[in-house]
Design an enzyme around this catalytic site. Structure first.
Site: not given
Ligand code: ZN
Length: 227
Positions: A67, A69, A182-183
């Site tokens: 999983p 986020v 991060h994304e």
């Molecule tokens: Zn990543």
């Protein structure tokens, strides 16, 4: 994408109870050129199409099953500027109060950003904001099994289109701000290992064994890293 780890960041996290059966879509691992490429903008006219809607649904399913986020499309081999993120109440139950308060963890419903543009909020001076960057462990589903300490801006504002093609803006602090940074990095071919304190690089197993539940100040001291 950020894995959930024990309370690291980025791509990942304990699966929601409602998570669908793990899809067959593999998560691209570091070394694949798609993770080092600049992802292409999505033509807004494509957003309502069944193919694009299926991509969004698949990304959310993969994120939940991991999983994680958060997830960026390049992580499933699709070089488009699309990210999804979600943090849920079930995951909060796996964290201690210190981890929630230090990191600014907060549950939020799934969000989809198409062609996201990120701005640092809370300061017009990048230098000022950089000086106050909080540092915590992050992992990434595309760097499976590892983690490192990364400094991120404490507050960001992201603009873009939602999964229906409508413009949206989201200004957030804490963990959601970290996930977004991060994304969006993934869309520009950047991984957390490019930004981490290299002395902190660790397997997730060692990180959990040594640092789970400890204050960040104690972690930094034990690693010989300046706050
Ligand atoms: Zn990543």
């Amino acid at each position: 994408m950020i894995p959930a780890l024990f309370s690291l960041v980025a791509c990942g996290g304990p699966a929601a109870p409602t998570a669908p059966t793990a899809p067959a879509t593999p998560i691209v691992q570091v070394g694949d050129p798609v993770l080092r490429s600049i992802a292409k903008p999505v033509d807004p006219r494509e957003i309502p199409t069944p193919a694009f809607q299926a991509l969004v649904a698949r990304m959310i399913a993969v994120m939940r099953a991991a999983p994680g986020v958060g997830l960026a499309a390049p992580q499933i081999g699709i070089p488009l500027r699309v990210i999804v993120l979600e943090d849920n109440a079930e995951r909060m139950k796996t964290l201690n109060p210190l981890e929630i308060s230090e990191r600014g963890r907060v549950a939020f419903a799934p969000r989809v950003f198409v062609n996201p543009v990120l701005h640092v909020a809370g300061s017009d001076e990048v230098g000022d904001a950089a000086a106050a960057k909080p540092i915590f462990f992050e992992g990434c589903l595309s760097v499976s099994g590892f983690a490192g300490l990364v400094r991120r801006f404490p507050e960001v504002e992201v603009s873009g289109l939602d999964e229906h093609g409508a413009p949206q803006t989201w200004r957030v602090k804490g963990w959601p701000a970290r996930i977004l940074q991060h994304e969006v990095d993934h869309l520009n071919g950047t991984l957390y290992v490019d930004r981490m304190e290299t002395r902190s690089f660790t397997t997730q197993a060692h990180a959990k064994e040594r640092f789970a539940g400890k204050p960040i100040a104690e972690i930094l001291e034990s690693l010989g890293i300046s706050p």
